[in-house]
Design an enzyme around this catalytic site. Sequence first.
Site, PDB file in Angstrom:
ATOM      1  N   HIS A  55       0.837  -1.210   0.000  1.00  0.00           N
ATOM      2  CA  HIS A  55       0.000   0.000   0.000  1.00  0.00           C
ATOM      3  C   HIS A  55       0.872   1.261   0.000  1.00  0.00           C
ATOM      4  O   HIS A  55       0.362   2.371   0.076  1.00  0.00           O
ATOM      5  CB  HIS A  55      -0.877   0.033   1.256  1.00  0.00           C
ATOM      6  CG  HIS A  55      -1.936  -1.028   1.299  1.00  0.00           C
ATOM      7  ND1 HIS A  55      -2.784  -1.280   0.250  1.00  0.00           N
ATOM      8  CD2 HIS A  55      -2.301  -1.890   2.285  1.00  0.00           C
ATOM      9  CE1 HIS A  55      -3.617  -2.258   0.586  1.00  0.00           C
ATOM     10  NE2 HIS A  55      -3.339  -2.650   1.807  1.00  0.00           N
ATOM     11  N   ARG A  87     -10.159   3.621  -6.528  1.00  0.00           N
ATOM     12  CA  ARG A  87     -11.613   3.533  -6.450  1.00  0.00           C
ATOM     13  C   ARG A  87     -12.172   4.898  -6.086  1.00  0.00           C
ATOM     14  O   ARG A  87     -11.448   5.733  -5.505  1.00  0.00           O
ATOM     15  CB  ARG A  87     -11.887   2.531  -5.332  1.00  0.00           C
ATOM     16  CG  ARG A  87     -13.292   2.235  -5.014  1.00  0.00           C
ATOM     17  CD  ARG A  87     -13.343   1.309  -3.816  1.00  0.00           C
ATOM     18  NE  ARG A  87     -14.650   0.677  -3.761  1.00  0.00           N
ATOM     19  CZ  ARG A  87     -15.077  -0.067  -2.765  1.00  0.00           C
ATOM     20  NH1 ARG A  87     -14.289  -0.296  -1.723  1.00  0.00           N
ATOM     21  NH2 ARG A  87     -16.275  -0.596  -2.786  1.00  0.00           N
TER      22      ARG A  87
END
Length: 315
Positions: A122, A144
């Site tokens: 991440h 997203r």
Amino acid sequence: ESAEGKNEAKSYKEMISTFPRVQRWSCYEGFWYFPMFLEGLMSAQDHFIPQSTDIFITSCPKTGTTWLKALTFAICTRSRLSGSSASSLLTKVPHDCVPLLEYDFAQNPMKRDRAVPLVSTHVPYSSLPKSVVSSCCKLIYICRDAKDAFVSLWHFIADLQRSKNIEPLSLEEAFELFCSGISSYGPYWDHVLGYWRASLEFPEKILFLTYEEMKKDTASHVKKLAEFMGCSFTLEEEEEGEVQKIISLCSFEKLSNLEVNKNGKHRADTSFAMKNSVFFRKGEIGDWANNLTAEMGARLDYIMEQKLKGSGLKL
Ligand code: A3P
């Protein structure tokens, strides 16, 4: 753990204790982290060396990582598994199939299945270990809609905290922080922009995807992923329905209903154990509207629009 490793962990901890802190997040190189992952990142920056064949699955948390891990794992292990239905995805949560750079390697750098050339992280692009950025390794990034990512993140952290008897932040408090850039691996917009710009600069090295477009047309993205990863589907495989098999195996319905993902645990023997079921909530586009007011939604949309202005990316 060796004495050297212990000393090093202590010195990372000491450094982190001097970094700006808000709630449980510490700020490092412009991004916010829970200390455990930050220690892992600093260790990875110092020591991690990728295999030349590694492919990195990169994302901000809660943007579709589990799905992307499952798909890429299924794609690149398919030939080994042909004729057998024994994909590890049936017995392990996708996070136990693809290691996390800033956790799994920090704990045990040697622990990996070298036959599976996948590593996830991440970590924002600008903080990736130099060994990764300067390698010829490919990266796949997923992001997203910010509102759905925020809502998914809030539920995830609140669930984990409740399970440890920690009082979670209210949705409103967490939203304020998110909008000011403070969230796990945030600011969210800077995370997205870092990979977006890098993907424009190095299109053959970085594949940039969104959860929404993957949902809309999963088949063409599965083929695109395979091509990018250097293991395109053959005509024969396509005729045999291999793409569809992978889509079904990795679908939210299939994975979330597996025994291991309903009742199993991720990192079961660590202090960081969590139920696999926390990775599968709704798997829908637009669930933010059931959690945030229209005003909150419009505010985050406006922030994203301003931050992404001129980048060529609309999210
Ligand atoms: P929701 O919380 O909106 O349901 P990550 O994998 O990066 O942690 O992101 C988690 C989000 O992906 C969650 O979204 C989760 O439900 C959804 N998800 C998990 N597995 C999925 C799958 N196989 N297909 C589609 N979405 C999935």
